[in-house]
Design a protein around this motif. Structure first.
Motif, PDB file in Angstrom:
ATOM      1  N   PRO A  13      63.967  28.913 -28.737  1.00  0.00           N
ATOM      2  CA  PRO A  13      63.664  30.254 -28.213  1.00  0.00           C
ATOM      3  C   PRO A  13      63.183  30.225 -26.764  1.00  0.00           C
ATOM      4  CG  PRO A  13      61.941  29.512 -29.736  1.00  0.00           C
ATOM      5  CD  PRO A  13      63.050  28.514 -29.820  1.00  0.00           C
ATOM      6  N   ASP A  14      62.743  29.050 -26.302  1.00  0.00           N
ATOM      7  CA  ASP A  14      62.208  28.940 -24.940  1.00  0.00           C
ATOM      8  C   ASP A  14      63.253  28.502 -23.916  1.00  0.00           C
ATOM      9  OD1 ASP A  14      59.695  29.525 -26.044  1.00  0.00           O
ATOM     10  OD2 ASP A  14      59.338  27.403 -26.490  1.00  0.00           O
ATOM     11  N   LYS A  15      64.453  28.188 -24.397  1.00  0.00           N
ATOM     12  CA  LYS A  15      65.456  27.644 -23.486  1.00  0.00           C
ATOM     13  C   LYS A  15      66.785  28.366 -23.675  1.00  0.00           C
ATOM     14  CE  LYS A  15      67.692  23.280 -22.184  1.00  0.00           C
ATOM     15  NZ  LYS A  15      67.849  21.838 -22.518  1.00  0.00           N
ATOM     16  N   GLU A  16      67.362  28.806 -22.552  1.00  0.00           N
ATOM     17  CA  GLU A  16      68.649  29.479 -22.614  1.00  0.00           C
ATOM     18  C   GLU A  16      69.767  28.447 -22.726  1.00  0.00           C
ATOM     19  OE1 GLU A  16      69.406  32.183 -19.484  1.00  0.00           O
ATOM     20  OE2 GLU A  16      67.803  33.568 -20.042  1.00  0.00           O
ATOM     21  N   LEU A  17      70.788  28.769 -23.537  1.00  0.00           N
ATOM     22  CA  LEU A  17      71.939  27.891 -23.683  1.00  0.00           C
ATOM     23  C   LEU A  17      72.923  28.137 -22.556  1.00  0.00           C
ATOM     24  CD1 LEU A  17      72.583  28.317 -27.526  1.00  0.00           C
ATOM     25  CD2 LEU A  17      71.466  26.391 -26.395  1.00  0.00           C
ATOM     26  N   ASP A  18      73.621  27.067 -22.152  1.00  0.00           N
ATOM     27  CA  ASP A  18      74.660  27.257 -21.144  1.00  0.00           C
ATOM     28  C   ASP A  18      75.883  27.892 -21.804  1.00  0.00           C
ATOM     29  OD1 ASP A  18      76.123  25.221 -22.459  1.00  0.00           O
ATOM     30  OD2 ASP A  18      75.229  23.677 -21.204  1.00  0.00           O
ATOM     31  N   GLU A  19      76.878  28.209 -21.004  1.00  0.00           N
ATOM     32  CA  GLU A  19      78.034  28.950 -21.504  1.00  0.00           C
ATOM     33  C   GLU A  19      78.785  28.173 -22.584  1.00  0.00           C
ATOM     34  OE1 GLU A  19      81.985  31.276 -19.756  1.00  0.00           O
ATOM     35  OE2 GLU A  19      80.681  30.124 -18.422  1.00  0.00           O
ATOM     36  N   ASP A  20      78.980  26.859 -22.372  1.00  0.00           N
ATOM     37  CA  ASP A  20      79.696  26.040 -23.358  1.00  0.00           C
ATOM     38  C   ASP A  20      78.938  25.991 -24.673  1.00  0.00           C
ATOM     39  OD1 ASP A  20      81.723  25.518 -21.601  1.00  0.00           O
ATOM     40  OD2 ASP A  20      80.931  23.579 -20.938  1.00  0.00           O
TER      41      ASP A  20
END
Length: 342
Positions: free
Chosen positions: A272-279
């Motif tokens: 929840p604290d980290k955004e995922l990259d597009e892939d």
């Protein structure tokens, strides 16, 4: 996150159009509210509060649907258990259970066909047990699964005997678990591999109107206890390494990730604290789609995917969806963009 939206829009004109529509709709909504008299705005706000209440009732409805699914799952299970026993060869169905007349065959044709099959079986000394490669055939036939399937996975999936879906209990958070049951084999010691899909059926506090029913929010795999040298999710490569001081070179071996269906049991971790990259976003979305497909299609209708009949139905459904998408301006892209914008 803005960069992801921008990149998608630049690469996809439909995405750009959908993004513009989203912005236009927001602007249009704001302009309508701005143009209303204060007394009317108050009443519109009251209607929106009613709509929020309606959304919470809808969420409760879906939770009860989940309970119904759990209830009826127990009724389906004896049928699925018998399917497993027939597929594995543990049970031989009776002649009465095996009678099946298709729309294109009359009784005379069936008798002739049965006579030919009997002669063919008599000529062969070894009769196959159960239905060989039942689940592997399904994996090969369904595009979504065959894209994940590698040649080195196939010998392992020949040992797959059953796939089950288990729904969470009434006092547990909403989820479902896929269970892949294997007969004893030379690849791993596990008899069951699991994948848990966690769900939620609650409107977002910041954007309650985006609620469209239960959604998968996370998934957890399991550890596979591979026999030595049998782990198909990694491969060993040899690499030359030069010694900095001496200038000599040596060959070292290291293990690197390898494409395999069994990576399905080691999904991306969602923080929840980290955004995922597009892939990673795409990989996770695909994972959720596959889990849903197993639950809704593959498990309940396995024999029809084995024969290919369900594939024809899926193609017809897809054609209809494509027509609807063309009329609505590619709804899938809009949904994806809504995820990024909200």
């Amino acid at each position: 996150m803005e960069k992801i939206v921008s990149d998608q829009a630049m690469q996809n004109p439909q995405a750009l159009a959908a993004l513009q529509d989203k912005i236009d709709n927001v602007s249009h909504s704001a302009s309508i509210m701005d143009s209303l008299p204060k007394s009317v705005k108050r009443r519109v706000n009251a209607l929106k509060n009613l709509q929020v209440n309606s959304t919470h009732i809808e969420a409760k409805f879906y939770k009860e649907v989940h309970e119904l699914e759990r209830k009826y799952s127990a009724l389906y299970q004896p049928l699925f258990d018998k399917r497993r026993n027939i597929v594995s060869g543990e049970v031989e169905p009776t002649d009465e259970e095996c009678e099946w007349q298709s729309d294109h065959e009359d009784e005379e044709d069936l008798k002739k066909k049965a006579a030919i099959e009997e002669k063919t079986e008599d000529a062969n000394e070894e009769k196959p047990k159960g239905i060989p490669e039942f689940w592997l055939t399904i994996f090969r036939s369904v595009d979504m699964l065959s894209d994940m399937l590698q040649e080195h996975d196939e010998p392992i999936l020949k040992h797959l005997q059953d796939i089950k879906v288990i729904f969470s209990g009434p006092d547990q958070p909403m989820s479902f678990t896929l269970e892949f049951h294997f007969e004893p084999n030379e690849y791993f010691t596990n008899t069951v591999l699991t994948k848990v899909y966690k769900m939620k059926s609650e409107p977002d506090a910041e954007d309650p109107f985006s609620f469209e029913g239960p959604e998968i929010i996370d998934c957890e795999g399991c550890e596979i206890d591979w026999h030595k040298g049998k782990d198909v999710t990694v491969k060993t490569i040899k690499k030359k390494q030069k010694h900095k001081g001496r200038g000599t070179a040596r060959v070292i071996t290291k293990q690197v990730p390898n494409d395999s269906f069994f990576n399905f049991f080691n999904p991306i971790k969602v923080s929840p604290d980290k955004e995922l990259d597009e892939d990673s976003e795409y990989t996770l979305a695909t994972d959720f789609e596959i889990g849903h497909f197993f639950r809704e299609r593959i498990i309940p209708r396995a024999v029809l995917y084995f024969t290919g009949e369900a594939l024809e139905d899926d193609e017809s459904d897809q054609d209809e969806e494509d027509e609807d998408d063309e009329e609505e301006g590619d709804s899938k892209v809009s949904v994806d963009l809504d995820h990024y914008l909200n």
